[in-house]
Write a protein that holds these residues in place. Sequence first.
Motif, PDB file in Angstrom:
ATOM      1  N   ALA A 293       1.694  29.869  37.995  1.00 36.01           N
ATOM      2  CA  ALA A 293       2.490  28.638  37.960  1.00 36.01           C
ATOM      3  C   ALA A 293       3.987  28.902  37.853  1.00 36.01           C
ATOM      4  N   GLU A 294       4.364  29.953  37.121  1.00 35.82           N
ATOM      5  CA  GLU A 294       5.787  30.189  36.883  1.00 35.82           C
ATOM      6  C   GLU A 294       6.400  31.208  37.842  1.00 35.82           C
ATOM      7  N   TYR A 295       5.622  32.194  38.302  1.00 36.04           N
ATOM      8  CA  TYR A 295       6.198  33.278  39.086  1.00 36.04           C
ATOM      9  C   TYR A 295       5.784  33.264  40.562  1.00 36.04           C
ATOM     10  N   LEU A 296       4.575  32.822  40.846  1.00 34.84           N
ATOM     11  CA  LEU A 296       4.109  32.830  42.232  1.00 34.84           C
ATOM     12  C   LEU A 296       4.339  31.480  42.903  1.00 34.84           C
ATOM     13  N   LEU A 297       3.755  30.410  42.334  1.00 36.95           N
ATOM     14  CA  LEU A 297       3.919  29.080  42.906  1.00 36.95           C
ATOM     15  C   LEU A 297       5.257  28.448  42.535  1.00 36.95           C
ATOM     16  N   ARG A 298       5.854  28.933  41.458  1.00 41.05           N
ATOM     17  CA  ARG A 298       7.161  28.439  40.983  1.00 41.05           C
ATOM     18  C   ARG A 298       7.153  26.950  40.679  1.00 41.05           C
ATOM     19  N   TRP A 299       6.032  26.487  40.152  1.00 41.36           N
ATOM     20  CA  TRP A 299       5.950  25.101  39.709  1.00 41.36           C
ATOM     21  C   TRP A 299       6.804  24.876  38.468  1.00 41.36           C
ATOM     22  N   LEU A 300       6.900  25.896  37.627  1.00 37.66           N
ATOM     23  CA  LEU A 300       7.590  25.786  36.350  1.00 37.66           C
ATOM     24  C   LEU A 300       8.674  26.857  36.253  1.00 37.66           C
ATOM     25  N   PRO A 301       9.732  26.579  35.491  1.00 39.29           N
ATOM     26  CA  PRO A 301      10.735  27.621  35.258  1.00 39.29           C
ATOM     27  C   PRO A 301      10.123  28.795  34.492  1.00 39.29           C
ATOM     28  N   LYS A 302      10.607  29.987  34.766  1.00 39.59           N
ATOM     29  CA  LYS A 302      10.120  31.159  34.040  1.00 39.59           C
ATOM     30  C   LYS A 302      10.357  30.982  32.543  1.00 39.59           C
ATOM     31  N   GLY A 303       9.371  31.369  31.762  1.00 38.27           N
ATOM     32  CA  GLY A 303       9.498  31.273  30.310  1.00 38.27           C
ATOM     33  C   GLY A 303       9.073  29.946  29.722  1.00 38.27           C
ATOM     34  N   THR A 304       8.552  29.035  30.569  1.00 43.35           N
ATOM     35  CA  THR A 304       8.109  27.735  30.045  1.00 43.35           C
ATOM     36  C   THR A 304       7.028  27.911  28.986  1.00 43.35           C
ATOM     37  N   HIS A 305       6.100  28.836  29.229  1.00 43.62           N
ATOM     38  CA  HIS A 305       5.007  29.058  28.280  1.00 43.62           C
ATOM     39  C   HIS A 305       5.029  30.480  27.728  1.00 43.62           C
ATOM     40  N   GLN A 306       4.619  30.600  26.487  1.00 44.79           N
ATOM     41  CA  GLN A 306       4.417  31.898  25.840  1.00 44.79           C
ATOM     42  C   GLN A 306       2.934  32.023  25.529  1.00 44.79           C
ATOM     43  N   TRP A 307       2.294  33.005  26.133  1.00 40.31           N
ATOM     44  CA  TRP A 307       0.852  33.139  25.991  1.00 40.31           C
ATOM     45  C   TRP A 307       0.418  33.273  24.526  1.00 40.31           C
ATOM     46  N   SER A 308       1.229  33.951  23.725  1.00 39.09           N
ATOM     47  CA  SER A 308       0.872  34.147  22.320  1.00 39.09           C
ATOM     48  C   SER A 308       0.905  32.848  21.527  1.00 39.09           C
ATOM     49  N   SER A 309       1.511  31.790  22.080  1.00 44.24           N
ATOM     50  CA  SER A 309       1.569  30.495  21.388  1.00 44.24           C
ATOM     51  C   SER A 309       0.400  29.583  21.741  1.00 44.24           C
ATOM     52  N   PHE A 310      -0.426  29.989  22.704  1.00 44.07           N
ATOM     53  CA  PHE A 310      -1.590  29.186  23.047  1.00 44.07           C
ATOM     54  C   PHE A 310      -2.624  29.241  21.929  1.00 44.07           C
ATOM     55  N   LEU A 311      -3.437  28.195  21.839  1.00 46.44           N
ATOM     56  CA  LEU A 311      -4.524  28.121  20.864  1.00 46.44           C
ATOM     57  C   LEU A 311      -5.861  28.096  21.587  1.00 46.44           C
ATOM     58  N   THR A 312      -6.850  28.757  21.023  1.00 44.51           N
ATOM     59  CA  THR A 312      -8.197  28.641  21.560  1.00 44.51           C
ATOM     60  C   THR A 312      -8.796  27.314  21.088  1.00 44.51           C
TER      61      THR A 312
END
Length: 363
Positions: A293-312
Amino acid sequence: MRLSLDLVSQEKKREDEQGLRSLPNPLTAHLSDEDQNPRLELDVLFYSAMVTTRTLQLCRHLLRHPSYSLLRSAAFSQRHLSDAIAPPSPSSPLPTPPPAFVPEPNIGSGDYGAVRSSLNEAEVAKFAAIAETWWDFEGPFKPLHMMNPTRIAFIRSALCRHFRKDPFSPRPFEGLKVIDVGCGGGILSEPLARMGASVTGIDAVEKNIKIAQIHAGFDPLTSSIEYHCTTAEQLVKENKKFDAVISLEVIEHVADPSEFCKSLAALTVPNGATVISTINRTMRAFATAIVAAEYLLRWLPKGTHQWSSFLTPAELVLILQRSSISVKEMAGFAYNPLTGDWSLTDDIGVNFIVYGAKDSDVQ
Protein backbone atom coordinates in the motif's frame (compact mmCIF):
# COMPACT_ATOMS: atom_id res chain seq x y z
CA MET A 1 -20.10 -19.26 7.59
CA ARG A 2 -18.47 -19.46 11.00
CA LEU A 3 -14.99 -18.58 12.16
CA SER A 4 -13.80 -21.50 14.28
CA LEU A 5 -11.14 -21.75 16.94
CA ASP A 6 -9.17 -23.86 14.48
CA LEU A 7 -8.77 -20.81 12.24
CA VAL A 8 -7.28 -18.81 15.10
CA SER A 9 -4.98 -21.72 15.96
CA GLN A 10 -3.81 -21.95 12.36
CA GLU A 11 -3.14 -18.21 12.34
CA LYS A 12 -1.02 -18.54 15.47
CA LYS A 13 0.80 -21.53 14.01
CA ARG A 14 1.72 -19.51 10.91
CA GLU A 15 3.01 -16.71 13.11
CA ASP A 16 5.06 -19.22 15.10
CA GLU A 17 6.68 -20.44 11.91
CA GLN A 18 7.59 -16.85 11.05
CA GLY A 19 9.08 -16.29 14.50
CA LEU A 20 6.61 -13.56 15.43
CA ARG A 21 5.43 -15.14 18.64
CA SER A 22 8.84 -16.02 20.01
CA LEU A 23 8.67 -12.94 22.20
CA PRO A 24 6.51 -12.83 25.35
CA ASN A 25 2.99 -11.52 24.90
CA PRO A 26 3.25 -7.79 25.79
CA LEU A 27 -0.32 -7.78 27.09
CA THR A 28 0.03 -10.70 29.48
CA ALA A 29 3.72 -10.73 30.40
CA HIS A 30 3.23 -8.34 33.30
CA LEU A 31 0.00 -9.82 34.62
CA SER A 32 -0.16 -11.82 37.81
CA ASP A 33 0.02 -15.61 37.80
CA GLU A 34 -3.66 -15.67 38.64
CA ASP A 35 -4.48 -13.67 35.50
CA GLN A 36 -2.24 -15.82 33.31
CA ASN A 37 -4.26 -19.01 33.22
CA PRO A 38 -5.55 -21.28 30.47
CA ARG A 39 -9.11 -20.15 31.04
CA LEU A 40 -8.20 -16.53 30.26
CA GLU A 41 -6.36 -17.56 27.09
CA LEU A 42 -9.36 -19.67 26.04
CA ASP A 43 -11.69 -16.74 26.64
CA VAL A 44 -9.51 -14.48 24.51
CA LEU A 45 -9.43 -17.00 21.69
CA PHE A 46 -13.16 -17.58 21.97
CA TYR A 47 -14.05 -13.91 21.78
CA SER A 48 -11.62 -13.21 18.97
CA ALA A 49 -13.25 -16.04 16.98
CA MET A 50 -16.79 -14.73 17.37
CA VAL A 51 -18.19 -13.83 13.98
CA THR A 52 -21.64 -15.14 13.16
CA THR A 53 -23.24 -16.41 9.96
CA ARG A 54 -26.15 -14.06 10.37
CA THR A 55 -23.95 -10.98 10.61
CA LEU A 56 -21.94 -11.70 7.47
CA GLN A 57 -25.05 -12.63 5.47
CA LEU A 58 -26.90 -9.51 6.58
CA CYS A 59 -23.91 -7.26 5.86
CA ARG A 60 -23.49 -8.70 2.39
CA HIS A 61 -27.20 -8.22 1.75
CA LEU A 62 -26.93 -4.61 2.87
CA LEU A 63 -24.02 -4.04 0.49
CA ARG A 64 -26.24 -5.18 -2.38
CA HIS A 65 -29.14 -2.99 -1.22
CA PRO A 66 -29.94 0.00 -3.53
CA SER A 67 -29.53 2.47 -0.67
CA TYR A 68 -25.82 1.76 -0.60
CA SER A 69 -25.47 2.76 -4.22
CA LEU A 70 -27.08 6.08 -3.32
CA LEU A 71 -24.81 6.39 -0.29
CA ARG A 72 -21.70 5.79 -2.39
CA SER A 73 -22.82 8.35 -5.01
CA ALA A 74 -23.58 10.96 -2.37
CA ALA A 75 -20.25 10.44 -0.68
CA PHE A 76 -18.38 10.75 -3.96
CA SER A 77 -20.11 13.96 -5.01
CA GLN A 78 -17.48 16.32 -3.57
CA ARG A 79 -13.99 15.44 -4.77
CA HIS A 80 -12.00 18.59 -5.23
CA LEU A 81 -11.35 20.40 -1.97
CA SER A 82 -7.63 20.27 -2.79
CA ASP A 83 -5.00 18.61 -4.92
CA ALA A 84 -3.48 15.33 -3.81
CA ILE A 85 0.02 15.40 -2.45
CA ALA A 86 2.80 14.16 -4.69
CA PRO A 87 3.30 10.38 -4.64
CA PRO A 88 6.50 8.89 -3.26
CA SER A 89 9.50 8.75 -5.57
CA PRO A 90 9.66 5.55 -7.68
CA SER A 91 13.19 5.07 -6.45
CA SER A 92 12.14 4.89 -2.81
CA PRO A 93 13.58 1.78 -1.18
CA LEU A 94 11.26 -0.84 0.25
CA PRO A 95 11.09 -1.02 4.06
CA THR A 96 12.64 -3.77 6.10
CA PRO A 97 10.43 -5.59 8.59
CA PRO A 98 10.67 -4.00 12.04
CA PRO A 99 11.22 -6.15 15.12
CA ALA A 100 8.17 -7.95 16.42
CA PHE A 101 7.74 -5.71 19.42
CA VAL A 102 4.71 -3.88 20.74
CA PRO A 103 5.12 -1.32 23.54
CA GLU A 104 3.63 -2.76 26.70
CA PRO A 105 0.29 -1.08 27.41
CA ASN A 106 -0.84 -0.19 30.88
CA ILE A 107 -3.98 -2.28 31.09
CA GLY A 108 -6.66 -0.68 33.19
CA SER A 109 -9.23 -2.25 35.46
CA GLY A 110 -12.32 -0.29 34.50
CA ASP A 111 -11.41 2.72 36.65
CA TYR A 112 -12.00 5.67 34.33
CA GLY A 113 -11.20 8.36 36.87
CA ALA A 114 -7.49 8.43 36.05
CA VAL A 115 -7.52 8.22 32.27
CA ARG A 116 -4.23 9.41 30.79
CA SER A 117 -3.70 10.87 27.35
CA SER A 118 -3.01 8.37 24.58
CA LEU A 119 -2.19 11.09 22.05
CA ASN A 120 0.82 10.45 19.84
CA GLU A 121 2.17 13.85 18.77
CA ALA A 122 4.21 12.39 15.90
CA GLU A 123 1.10 10.74 14.44
CA VAL A 124 -0.90 13.96 14.84
CA ALA A 125 1.74 15.89 12.89
CA LYS A 126 1.83 13.18 10.22
CA PHE A 127 -1.90 13.42 9.51
CA ALA A 128 -1.97 17.20 9.81
CA ALA A 129 0.41 17.32 6.83
CA ILE A 130 -2.12 15.55 4.57
CA ALA A 131 -5.35 16.91 6.09
CA GLU A 132 -6.39 18.78 2.93
CA THR A 133 -6.55 15.54 0.94
CA TRP A 134 -9.32 13.85 2.95
CA TRP A 135 -11.88 14.21 0.15
CA ASP A 136 -9.48 13.57 -2.71
CA PHE A 137 -10.54 10.10 -3.79
CA GLU A 138 -7.24 9.47 -5.55
CA GLY A 139 -5.16 10.79 -2.67
CA PRO A 140 -3.67 9.25 0.49
CA PHE A 141 -7.07 8.31 1.91
CA LYS A 142 -8.21 6.41 -1.17
CA PRO A 143 -8.12 3.02 0.68
CA LEU A 144 -10.48 4.32 3.36
CA HIS A 145 -12.94 5.62 0.77
CA MET A 146 -12.84 2.27 -1.01
CA MET A 147 -13.38 0.37 2.25
CA ASN A 148 -16.05 2.69 3.63
CA PRO A 149 -19.22 0.99 2.26
CA THR A 150 -18.10 -2.34 3.74
CA ARG A 151 -17.25 -0.78 7.10
CA ILE A 152 -20.66 0.92 7.17
CA ALA A 153 -22.41 -2.36 6.35
CA PHE A 154 -20.86 -4.03 9.40
CA ILE A 155 -21.65 -1.07 11.66
CA ARG A 156 -25.23 -0.86 10.42
CA SER A 157 -25.82 -4.54 11.02
CA ALA A 158 -24.16 -4.62 14.45
CA LEU A 159 -25.81 -1.48 15.83
CA CYS A 160 -29.25 -2.36 14.48
CA ARG A 161 -29.16 -5.68 16.28
CA HIS A 162 -27.66 -4.18 19.44
CA PHE A 163 -30.28 -1.42 19.69
CA ARG A 164 -33.07 -3.49 18.08
CA LYS A 165 -33.41 -1.23 15.06
CA ASP A 166 -34.65 -2.10 11.57
CA PRO A 167 -31.51 -2.52 9.39
CA PHE A 168 -33.54 -1.96 6.23
CA SER A 169 -34.91 1.39 7.35
CA PRO A 170 -33.43 4.37 5.46
CA ARG A 171 -32.66 6.03 8.82
CA PRO A 172 -32.16 3.17 11.29
CA PHE A 173 -30.07 5.18 13.78
CA GLU A 174 -32.79 7.69 14.64
CA GLY A 175 -32.57 8.58 18.34
CA LEU A 176 -28.98 7.34 18.82
CA LYS A 177 -26.10 9.52 19.99
CA VAL A 178 -22.95 8.36 18.19
CA ILE A 179 -19.40 9.64 18.41
CA ASP A 180 -16.77 9.12 15.71
CA VAL A 181 -13.41 9.21 17.52
CA GLY A 182 -10.61 10.17 15.13
CA CYS A 183 -13.13 11.33 12.52
CA GLY A 184 -10.58 12.82 10.13
CA GLY A 185 -12.40 14.61 7.33
CA GLY A 186 -15.74 13.04 8.22
CA ILE A 187 -15.93 10.14 5.76
CA LEU A 188 -17.63 7.96 8.39
CA SER A 189 -19.47 10.69 10.32
CA GLU A 190 -21.45 11.76 7.26
CA PRO A 191 -22.95 8.33 6.44
CA LEU A 192 -23.83 7.87 10.12
CA ALA A 193 -25.69 11.20 10.08
CA ARG A 194 -27.51 10.24 6.87
CA MET A 195 -28.71 7.12 8.68
CA GLY A 196 -30.36 9.29 11.31
CA ALA A 197 -27.81 9.34 14.14
CA SER A 198 -27.01 12.42 16.19
CA VAL A 199 -23.30 12.47 15.37
CA THR A 200 -20.34 14.04 17.12
CA GLY A 201 -16.98 13.85 15.36
CA ILE A 202 -13.72 14.54 17.17
CA ASP A 203 -10.13 14.66 15.99
CA ALA A 204 -6.86 15.94 17.43
CA VAL A 205 -5.93 17.63 14.12
CA GLU A 206 -7.57 21.03 13.75
CA LYS A 207 -7.20 20.99 9.95
CA ASN A 208 -9.18 17.73 9.81
CA ILE A 209 -12.04 19.32 11.73
CA LYS A 210 -12.15 22.36 9.43
CA ILE A 211 -12.21 20.15 6.33
CA ALA A 212 -14.97 18.00 7.87
CA GLN A 213 -17.08 21.05 8.74
CA ILE A 214 -16.76 22.50 5.24
CA HIS A 215 -17.67 19.24 3.53
CA ALA A 216 -20.60 18.48 5.85
CA GLY A 217 -22.08 21.88 5.02
CA PHE A 218 -22.69 20.81 1.42
CA ASP A 219 -25.48 18.42 2.47
CA PRO A 220 -28.43 19.37 4.72
CA LEU A 221 -28.46 15.84 6.13
CA THR A 222 -24.89 16.17 7.42
CA SER A 223 -24.80 19.85 8.37
CA SER A 224 -26.00 18.98 11.88
CA ILE A 225 -22.84 16.99 12.73
CA GLU A 226 -20.98 18.47 15.69
CA TYR A 227 -17.25 18.51 14.99
CA HIS A 228 -14.72 19.34 17.71
CA CYS A 229 -10.94 19.46 17.79
CA THR A 230 -10.40 17.51 20.98
CA THR A 231 -9.54 14.05 22.31
CA ALA A 232 -11.51 11.21 23.82
CA GLU A 233 -9.70 11.73 27.11
CA GLN A 234 -10.84 15.36 27.26
CA LEU A 235 -14.48 14.35 26.69
CA VAL A 236 -14.16 11.81 29.50
CA LYS A 237 -13.18 14.67 31.83
CA GLU A 238 -16.31 16.49 30.67
CA ASN A 239 -18.44 13.42 31.51
CA LYS A 240 -19.76 13.04 27.96
CA LYS A 241 -21.67 9.84 27.15
CA PHE A 242 -22.82 8.26 23.89
CA ASP A 243 -24.95 5.30 22.90
CA ALA A 244 -22.34 4.12 20.42
CA VAL A 245 -18.62 4.91 20.29
CA ILE A 246 -16.87 4.20 16.97
CA SER A 247 -13.17 4.49 16.19
CA LEU A 248 -11.96 3.10 12.87
CA GLU A 249 -8.30 2.80 11.85
CA VAL A 250 -7.20 4.94 14.80
CA ILE A 251 -5.94 2.68 17.58
CA GLU A 252 -2.78 1.74 15.64
CA HIS A 253 -1.79 5.43 15.69
CA VAL A 254 -2.16 6.14 19.43
CA ALA A 255 0.62 6.07 22.00
CA ASP A 256 -1.15 3.76 24.45
CA PRO A 257 -3.89 1.44 23.11
CA SER A 258 -4.98 0.42 26.61
CA GLU A 259 -5.55 3.98 27.80
CA PHE A 260 -7.28 4.78 24.53
CA CYS A 261 -9.73 1.90 24.98
CA LYS A 262 -10.36 2.97 28.57
CA SER A 263 -11.40 6.36 27.21
CA LEU A 264 -13.69 4.81 24.61
CA ALA A 265 -15.30 2.69 27.31
CA ALA A 266 -15.76 5.70 29.57
CA LEU A 267 -17.58 7.54 26.77
CA THR A 268 -19.96 4.61 26.25
CA VAL A 269 -23.19 4.40 28.24
CA PRO A 270 -23.85 1.16 30.15
CA ASN A 271 -25.10 -1.46 27.66
CA GLY A 272 -23.89 0.82 24.86
CA ALA A 273 -21.92 -0.32 21.81
CA THR A 274 -18.28 0.14 20.85
CA VAL A 275 -16.86 -0.52 17.38
CA ILE A 276 -13.13 -0.55 16.57
CA SER A 277 -11.28 -1.49 13.40
CA THR A 278 -7.54 -1.83 12.90
CA ILE A 279 -4.80 -3.95 11.29
CA ASN A 280 -3.51 -7.31 12.56
CA ARG A 281 0.17 -7.68 13.47
CA THR A 282 1.09 -10.40 10.98
CA MET A 283 3.71 -10.66 8.26
CA ARG A 284 0.90 -10.72 5.72
CA ALA A 285 -0.32 -7.38 7.07
CA PHE A 286 3.22 -6.00 6.82
CA ALA A 287 3.43 -7.15 3.20
CA THR A 288 0.04 -5.74 2.17
CA ALA A 289 -0.67 -2.74 4.42
CA ILE A 290 2.88 -1.37 4.38
CA VAL A 291 4.99 -2.75 1.53
CA ALA A 292 2.20 -2.95 -1.05
CA ALA A 293 0.00 0.00 0.00
CA GLU A 294 2.78 2.46 0.82
CA TYR A 295 5.68 1.48 -1.45
CA LEU A 296 4.31 -0.43 -4.44
CA LEU A 297 0.76 0.85 -5.04
CA ARG A 298 1.55 4.18 -3.33
CA TRP A 299 -1.94 4.48 -1.92
CA LEU A 300 -0.52 5.90 1.30
CA PRO A 301 2.46 8.10 2.15
CA LYS A 302 5.51 6.20 3.35
CA GLY A 303 5.52 5.79 7.11
CA THR A 304 1.74 5.95 7.52
CA HIS A 305 1.79 2.68 9.48
CA GLN A 306 4.27 1.15 11.90
CA TRP A 307 3.98 -2.62 11.98
CA SER A 308 5.07 -2.80 15.62
CA SER A 309 2.04 -0.65 16.56
CA PHE A 310 -0.49 -3.11 15.15
CA LEU A 311 -2.54 -5.25 17.54
CA THR A 312 -3.55 -8.85 17.09
CA PRO A 313 -7.27 -9.66 17.53
CA ALA A 314 -6.53 -11.54 20.77
CA GLU A 315 -4.66 -8.54 22.19
CA LEU A 316 -7.44 -6.11 21.28
CA VAL A 317 -10.09 -8.38 22.80
CA LEU A 318 -8.09 -8.60 26.03
CA ILE A 319 -7.60 -4.81 26.20
CA LEU A 320 -11.33 -4.24 25.67
CA GLN A 321 -12.20 -6.90 28.22
CA ARG A 322 -10.04 -5.07 30.78
CA SER A 323 -11.95 -1.89 29.91
CA SER A 324 -15.32 -3.53 30.62
CA ILE A 325 -16.16 -4.01 26.93
CA SER A 326 -17.25 -7.53 25.98
CA VAL A 327 -16.52 -8.29 22.33
CA LYS A 328 -19.56 -9.79 20.63
CA GLU A 329 -18.52 -10.07 16.99
CA MET A 330 -15.49 -9.83 14.77
CA ALA A 331 -14.98 -9.88 11.01
CA GLY A 332 -12.17 -9.32 8.55
CA PHE A 333 -11.96 -7.19 5.42
CA ALA A 334 -10.75 -8.63 2.12
CA TYR A 335 -9.67 -6.61 -0.92
CA ASN A 336 -10.30 -7.87 -4.44
CA PRO A 337 -7.62 -6.36 -6.72
CA LEU A 338 -9.58 -7.32 -9.84
CA THR A 339 -12.75 -5.40 -8.94
CA GLY A 340 -11.28 -2.90 -6.48
CA ASP A 341 -13.97 -3.83 -3.96
CA TRP A 342 -13.76 -4.71 -0.28
CA SER A 343 -15.89 -7.41 1.34
CA LEU A 344 -16.46 -8.91 4.77
CA THR A 345 -14.71 -12.20 5.41
CA ASP A 346 -13.77 -14.70 8.11
CA ASP A 347 -10.10 -13.95 7.42
CA ILE A 348 -8.81 -11.58 10.13
CA GLY A 349 -5.18 -11.85 9.04
CA VAL A 350 -4.91 -8.22 7.88
CA ASN A 351 -7.79 -5.73 8.40
CA PHE A 352 -10.42 -6.58 10.98
CA ILE A 353 -13.28 -4.94 12.89
CA VAL A 354 -14.80 -5.75 16.28
CA TYR A 355 -18.08 -4.81 17.93
CA GLY A 356 -18.52 -5.01 21.68
CA ALA A 357 -20.98 -4.04 24.39
CA LYS A 358 -20.17 -2.22 27.60
CA ASP A 359 -21.03 -4.03 30.81
CA SER A 360 -24.32 -2.86 32.24
CA ASP A 361 -22.96 -2.49 35.79
CA VAL A 362 -20.12 -0.11 34.79
CA GLN A 363 -20.74 3.63 34.44
